[in-house]
Design a protein around this motif. Structure first.
Motif, PDB file in Angstrom:
ATOM      1  N   ARG A   1       0.832  -1.210   0.000  1.00 13.36           N
ATOM      2  CA  ARG A   1       0.000   0.000   0.000  1.00 13.36           C
ATOM      3  C   ARG A   1       0.863   1.256   0.000  1.00 13.36           C
ATOM      4  O   ARG A   1       0.622   2.213  -0.727  1.00 13.36           O
ATOM      5  CB  ARG A   1      -0.886   0.026   1.245  1.00 13.36           C
ATOM      6  CG  ARG A   1      -2.136  -0.767   1.121  1.00 13.36           C
ATOM      7  CD  ARG A   1      -3.116  -0.390   2.232  1.00 13.36           C
ATOM      8  NE  ARG A   1      -4.408  -0.960   1.945  1.00 13.36           N
ATOM      9  CZ  ARG A   1      -4.716  -2.241   2.143  1.00 13.36           C
ATOM     10  NH1 ARG A   1      -3.819  -3.077   2.630  1.00 13.36           N
ATOM     11  NH2 ARG A   1      -5.920  -2.689   1.834  1.00 13.36           N
TER      12      ARG A   1
ATOM     13  N   GLY B   1      -7.585   1.752  -3.667  1.00 12.21           N
ATOM     14  CA  GLY B   1      -6.573   2.540  -4.377  1.00 12.21           C
ATOM     15  C   GLY B   1      -5.396   1.680  -4.851  1.00 12.21           C
ATOM     16  O   GLY B   1      -4.951   1.812  -5.996  1.00 12.21           O
ATOM     17  N   PRO B   2      -4.864   0.785  -4.007  1.00  7.23           N
ATOM     18  CA  PRO B   2      -3.729  -0.043  -4.450  1.00  7.23           C
ATOM     19  C   PRO B   2      -4.143  -1.138  -5.428  1.00  7.23           C
ATOM     20  O   PRO B   2      -3.301  -1.955  -5.839  1.00  7.23           O
ATOM     21  CB  PRO B   2      -3.202  -0.671  -3.152  1.00  7.23           C
ATOM     22  CG  PRO B   2      -3.926  -0.004  -2.038  1.00  7.23           C
ATOM     23  CD  PRO B   2      -5.176   0.581  -2.585  1.00  7.23           C
TER      24      PRO B   2
ATOM     25  N   GLN C   1     -20.116  -5.574  -3.119  1.00  7.27           N
ATOM     26  CA  GLN C   1     -18.792  -5.663  -3.739  1.00  7.27           C
ATOM     27  C   GLN C   1     -18.511  -7.114  -4.095  1.00  7.27           C
ATOM     28  O   GLN C   1     -18.853  -8.007  -3.316  1.00  7.27           O
ATOM     29  CB  GLN C   1     -17.746  -5.186  -2.721  1.00  7.27           C
ATOM     30  CG  GLN C   1     -16.568  -4.493  -3.323  1.00  7.27           C
ATOM     31  CD  GLN C   1     -15.645  -3.898  -2.262  1.00  7.27           C
ATOM     32  OE1 GLN C   1     -16.009  -3.766  -1.100  1.00  7.27           O
ATOM     33  NE2 GLN C   1     -14.458  -3.537  -2.670  1.00  7.27           N
TER      34      GLN C   1
ATOM     35  N   LYS D   1     -17.724  -9.874   7.879  1.00  7.38           N
ATOM     36  CA  LYS D   1     -16.832  -8.867   8.491  1.00  7.38           C
ATOM     37  C   LYS D   1     -17.556  -8.225   9.657  1.00  7.38           C
ATOM     38  O   LYS D   1     -18.602  -7.615   9.404  1.00  7.38           O
ATOM     39  CB  LYS D   1     -16.472  -7.803   7.475  1.00  7.38           C
ATOM     40  CG  LYS D   1     -15.706  -6.616   8.100  1.00  7.38           C
ATOM     41  CD  LYS D   1     -15.426  -5.517   7.127  1.00  7.38           C
ATOM     42  CE  LYS D   1     -14.687  -4.374   7.819  1.00  7.38           C
ATOM     43  NZ  LYS D   1     -14.305  -3.301   6.912  1.00  7.38           N
TER      44      LYS D   1
ATOM     45  N   ILE E   1     -13.282  -7.221   4.147  1.00  8.93           N
ATOM     46  CA  ILE E   1     -13.797  -7.466   2.797  1.00  8.93           C
ATOM     47  C   ILE E   1     -12.653  -7.896   1.893  1.00  8.93           C
ATOM     48  O   ILE E   1     -12.728  -8.908   1.204  1.00  8.93           O
ATOM     49  CB  ILE E   1     -14.513  -6.207   2.253  1.00  8.93           C
ATOM     50  CG1 ILE E   1     -15.764  -5.922   3.101  1.00  8.93           C
ATOM     51  CG2 ILE E   1     -14.881  -6.402   0.783  1.00  8.93           C
ATOM     52  CD1 ILE E   1     -16.509  -4.659   2.730  1.00  8.93           C
ATOM     53  N   GLU E   2     -11.577  -7.133   1.912  1.00  4.81           N
ATOM     54  CA  GLU E   2     -10.397  -7.493   1.132  1.00  4.81           C
ATOM     55  C   GLU E   2      -9.627  -8.591   1.867  1.00  4.81           C
ATOM     56  O   GLU E   2      -9.836  -8.810   3.057  1.00  4.81           O
ATOM     57  CB  GLU E   2      -9.486  -6.275   0.933  1.00  4.81           C
ATOM     58  CG  GLU E   2     -10.154  -5.087   0.247  1.00  4.81           C
ATOM     59  CD  GLU E   2     -10.431  -5.313  -1.226  1.00  4.81           C
ATOM     60  OE1 GLU E   2      -9.864  -6.259  -1.796  1.00  4.81           O
ATOM     61  OE2 GLU E   2     -11.227  -4.548  -1.798  1.00  4.81           O
TER      62      GLU E   2
END
Ligand code: XMP
Length: 516
Positions: free
Chosen positions: A299, A396-397, A437, A508, A513-514
């Motif tokens: 990140r 973003g990453p 998502q 979660k 989530i990621e």
């Protein structure tokens, strides 16, 4: 913008309640802003709102340090609607009584309208469901008020003093659990405060365009494009306002989803004819990420490099005075908190862009008065395609945090192709956009399989799909088995190097989530 159009100020006695009220008022096409509860009567006069709404709040009116409001505000002749805590405060401030109680009322309650002439309930059912969430409640309404509605446990569930245009409800009309709540708000806004529903998307865009032109004049503006909703709407809005004075820089780190970079270029260069610099920096980013496995390190590298590339381009351009940024209203509220000391913190939010030493641009933030759903509506009105306006959240990453362990071009290629299948199939099935998502993850393992007559030792793909309201909590989406089977088949048949597909059934918390 706020001062020039009729505005409702929502006085904030507890953060999340106020945001919801402001959003509901805007759904009624009336502009609204949130102000801290220590706002003075003089400041209210200066801002000349068309109405005030006092929000609910987590505190008991009897708690030590419970938030209060300048009582001079009641004497200004401005229509006021008090909700929950706001009603109790109004009652105490104006001479009514709020007895302490041990029994609260939480959840659905059956409301009976006792004064059918009350403007809030005009034309609505006498008996209806409302949503309550309180312990204390008004026992005696102040002199001049009539009791407009009751519930079995709350004798004064709504009160009104039409002569002074003061109204209040103990229940929450702003929540969806009060089915007629929006009608009550409309009655307050349109009938009591005499407002008209003029805050429309067209007006929002016209106001923003005027404001951008007034601020920017004939100077040049630069805008960083990521393909995300906010930066895309900023770019489209600025382009509408100042055309060729705008240059967009799209830093393409190569970690976007399949074809996403090309889509950004197609929309902004070919459709909108924006002056667009497309920086293909994939090699640079992959080089820096080579061998890096720690998620936070990834990140950090990507965040730092992104701005480095952006400012290399920005400083190469001559005569740019402004930098456009997609700050939204919740960013401003959240970084400011609800005390009047907010200004200092709002400034620190502005500094989030890490200007390199010796570089400075003035900021243009045309979305800073808007909530996310309004930003999407503005985007649609400006002609941005649905894929951008309703794009699901994307880190973003990018895919670097969905490739577990070290990132490589080979892994990126596998993940992009598997992810495209997941998105295509879920999008086709989820026509109402109920899944928050969904994406594919590539873990850093291999497993044994058999394809045809051959033993394989290849990579698995994990499908992640979650239902959520705000990404703070999430539940794994109950996708139909047939859909899971279809995605599994397609991924294994169409993506070389994958021999197994798994579905992540973790909510979660405890998961995020990621995966990184
Ligand atoms: P988690 O994984 O923390 O994610 O449950 C919550 C939401 O935030 C997104 N996310 C990010 N967004 N930069 C971003 O801009 C990031 O580094 C990042 N990490 C997670 C995630 O996609 C989800 O919507």
């Amino acid at each position: 913008m706020a001062e020039s159009i009729p505005t409702v100020l929502v006085v904030d006695f507890g953060a999340q309640y106020a945001q919801l009220i402001a959003r509901r008022v805007r759904e009624c096409h009336v502009f609204s802003e949130i102000v801290p509860c220590d706002i003075t009567a003089a400041e209210v006069v200066r801002r000349a709102p068309a109405a005030l709404i006092l929000s609910g709040g987590p505190a008991s009116v009897y708690a030590e340090g419970a938030p209060k409001m300048d009582t001079g505000i009641y004497d200004l002749g401005i229509p006021i609607l008090g909700l929950c805590y706001g009603m109790q405060l109004m009652a105490i401030d104006l001479g009514g009584a709020v007895p302490k109680t041990d029994v609260g009322e939480y959840g659905f309650a059956q409301l009976t309208v006792t004064d059918e002439s009350c403007a809030l309930f005009d034309g609505l059912a006498v008996d209806q469901q409302v949503w309550m969430s309180h312990r204390d409640s008004v026992g005696t309404a102040p002199v001049g008020f009539t009791v407009a509605a009751t519930t079995p446990t709350t004798p004064v569930a709504a009160m009104a003093d039409p002569a002074r245009r003061l109204y209040a409800t103990q229940f929450h009309p702003e929540v969806a659990h009060t089915p007629a709540g929006l009608d009550m708000l409309k009655h307050f806004l349109y009938d009591v405060a005499g407002l008209a529903p003029t805050w429309t998307m067209v007006n929002i865009i016209d106001e923003a365009v005027d404001e951008i032109r007034a601020k920017v004049g004939d100077a040049k503006v630069i805008c960083g494009l990521s393909g995300g909703v906010d930066s895309s709407v900023v770019a489209a809005l600025l382009h509408r306002a100042i055309g060729d004075q705008l240059t967009c820089v799209f830093v393409d780190h190569g970690l976007l989803r399949l074809d996403e970079g090309a889509d950004v270029v197609r929309v902004f260069r070919d459709q909108f004819h924006v002056d667009l610099i497309h920086v293909n920096a994939e090699d640079r980013f992959l080089g820096l990420l080579d061998g890096v496995t720690d998620p936070e390190a990834k990140r950090h590298i990507i965040g730092e490099e992104f701005w480095k590339v952006f400012f290399e381009e920005a400083t190469r351009l001559e005569g740019v005075r402004f930098l456009a940024q997609g700050t939204l209203y919740p960013d401003i509220i959240e970084s400011g908190g609800r005390s009047s000391k907010a200004t200092a913190k709002i400034k620190s939010h502005h500094n989030l862009i890490p200007f390199p030493a010796g570089v400075h641009f003035e900021l243009v933030e045309p979305l800073r008065n808007l909530f996310k759903d309004e930003v999407r509506a503005v985007g649609s009105e400006l002609g941005l395609p649905d894929e951008i306006v309703h794009r699901q959240p994307f880190p973003g990453p990018g895919l670097a945090v969905r490739i577990i362990g070290a990132v490589s071009r080979e892994k990126l290629d596998i993940l992009q192709r598997a992810d495209a299948i997941v998105r295509e199939e879920i999008c086709r099935w989820d026509t109402d956009r109920e899944v928050w998502q969904y994406f594919a993850v590539l873990p850093d393992i291999r497993s044994v399989g058999v394809m045809g007559d051959e033993r394989t030792y290849a990579r698995p793909i994990i499908i992640r799909a979650v239902a959520s309201a705000d990404a703070m909590t999430a539940d794994w989406a109950r996708l139909p088995h047939e859909l899971l089977a279809l995605m599994s088949n397609r991924i294994i048949n169409e993506v070389d190097g994958v021999n197994r597909v798994a579905y992540d059934i973790t909510s979660k918390p405890p998961g995020t989530i990621e995966w990184e």
